[in-house]
Design a protein around this motif. Structure first.
Motif, PDB file in Angstrom:
ATOM      1  N   ALA A 183       0.854  -1.182   0.000  1.00  0.00           N
ATOM      2  CA  ALA A 183       0.000   0.000   0.000  1.00  0.00           C
ATOM      3  C   ALA A 183       0.888   1.230   0.000  1.00  0.00           C
ATOM      4  O   ALA A 183       1.988   1.221   0.538  1.00  0.00           O
ATOM      5  N   ALA A 184       0.406   2.289  -0.589  1.00  0.00           N
ATOM      6  CA  ALA A 184       1.165   3.538  -0.630  1.00  0.00           C
ATOM      7  C   ALA A 184       1.314   4.109   0.771  1.00  0.00           C
ATOM      8  O   ALA A 184       0.512   3.840   1.668  1.00  0.00           O
ATOM      9  N   VAL A 185       2.363   4.900   0.952  1.00  0.00           N
ATOM     10  CA  VAL A 185       2.573   5.648   2.187  1.00  0.00           C
ATOM     11  C   VAL A 185       2.576   7.132   1.834  1.00  0.00           C
ATOM     12  O   VAL A 185       2.617   7.499   0.658  1.00  0.00           O
ATOM     13  N   ILE A 186       2.547   7.964   2.846  1.00  0.00           N
ATOM     14  CA  ILE A 186       2.456   9.406   2.627  1.00  0.00           C
ATOM     15  C   ILE A 186       3.786  10.069   2.991  1.00  0.00           C
ATOM     16  O   ILE A 186       4.245   9.974   4.123  1.00  0.00           O
ATOM     17  N   TYR A 187       4.367  10.727   2.009  1.00  0.00           N
ATOM     18  CA  TYR A 187       5.596  11.495   2.195  1.00  0.00           C
ATOM     19  C   TYR A 187       5.178  12.917   2.562  1.00  0.00           C
ATOM     20  O   TYR A 187       4.350  13.511   1.882  1.00  0.00           O
ATOM     21  N   ASP A 220      -0.451   6.813   6.429  1.00  0.00           N
ATOM     22  CA  ASP A 220      -1.604   7.217   5.624  1.00  0.00           C
ATOM     23  C   ASP A 220      -2.003   8.646   5.974  1.00  0.00           C
ATOM     24  O   ASP A 220      -1.395   9.270   6.841  1.00  0.00           O
ATOM     25  N   ARG A 221      -3.038   9.147   5.309  1.00  0.00           N
ATOM     26  CA  ARG A 221      -3.484  10.534   5.540  1.00  0.00           C
ATOM     27  C   ARG A 221      -3.984  10.746   6.962  1.00  0.00           C
ATOM     28  O   ARG A 221      -3.787  11.813   7.542  1.00  0.00           O
ATOM     29  N   ASP A 222      -4.630   9.741   7.536  1.00  0.00           N
ATOM     30  CA  ASP A 222      -5.073   9.857   8.926  1.00  0.00           C
ATOM     31  C   ASP A 222      -3.883  10.030   9.860  1.00  0.00           C
ATOM     32  O   ASP A 222      -3.955  10.761  10.840  1.00  0.00           O
ATOM     33  N   ALA A 223      -2.781   9.360   9.568  1.00  0.00           N
ATOM     34  CA  ALA A 223      -1.574   9.499  10.391  1.00  0.00           C
ATOM     35  C   ALA A 223      -0.982  10.900  10.269  1.00  0.00           C
ATOM     36  O   ALA A 223      -0.411  11.416  11.233  1.00  0.00           O
TER      37      ALA A 223
END
Length: 167
Positions: free
Chosen positions: A18-22, A99-102
């Motif tokens: 799954a993608a992660v958020i940079y 993720d975006r929530d993080a």
């Protein structure tokens, strides 16, 4: 939050991860990236908002290595371009969350009511009293929400951050 090293070498048996958020930096919530703005790994720049602040982010593949010169240049380019039009609190290169929530939970929610900035100022030692007076006046106007700590004197080259050598 994890660093680039934490996400670079993960192999999974499940195929594509799954993608992660940079995360590049924190900005006012009304900041909008240019439509064609791209960052690390040529990923589009997006905004994650919480209250009056937001984060500049990109969705990236956690299996793709971070750390190429182009990645560092893309990170700097996004921050520099944003700083020309809005205040930005930069995050260090390689800041990745799950993720975006993080992004909201780990970065924005904890500090959305705070206005924080840390600055380094080079000034002539004989003008220290003038600087302290100016900052004191600013603190008084802002209900003592400004604090100052003077370190030094420090040589100008001490403001350059270099990576530690690995032996």
């Amino acid at each position: 939050m994890t660093s680039a090293d934490d996400t670079a070498d993960h192999d999974t048996d499940e195929g594509a991860s799954a993608a992660v958020i940079y995360v590049y930096g924190i900005v006012p919530a009304d900041v909008q990236p240019e439509k064609d703005a791209t960052g690390v790994h040529d990923a589009p720049i997006e905004i994650v908002k919480h209250g009056d602040i937001a984060a500049l982010v990109s969705e990236i593949d956690p299996d793709q290595r971070l750390g190429a010169p182009a990645d560092l240049q893309a990170h700097a380019h996004i921050l520099d371009g944003t700083a020309h039009v809005a205040p930005v609190l930069p995050l260090r290169f390689g800041a990745v969350v799950s993720d975006r929530d993080a992004v909201i939970r780990e970065l924005l929610a904890e500090h959305h009511d705070e206005d924080a900035v840390q600055i380094a100022v080079l000034f002539e030692v004989d003008r220290q009293e003038e600087l302290e007076q100016t900052v004191g006046d600013l603190a008084a106007r802002w209900d003592n929400r400004v604090a100052m700590r003077v370190l030094g004197p420090t040589a100008p080259y001490d403001f350059v951050v270099r990576p530690k050598r690995e032996d």
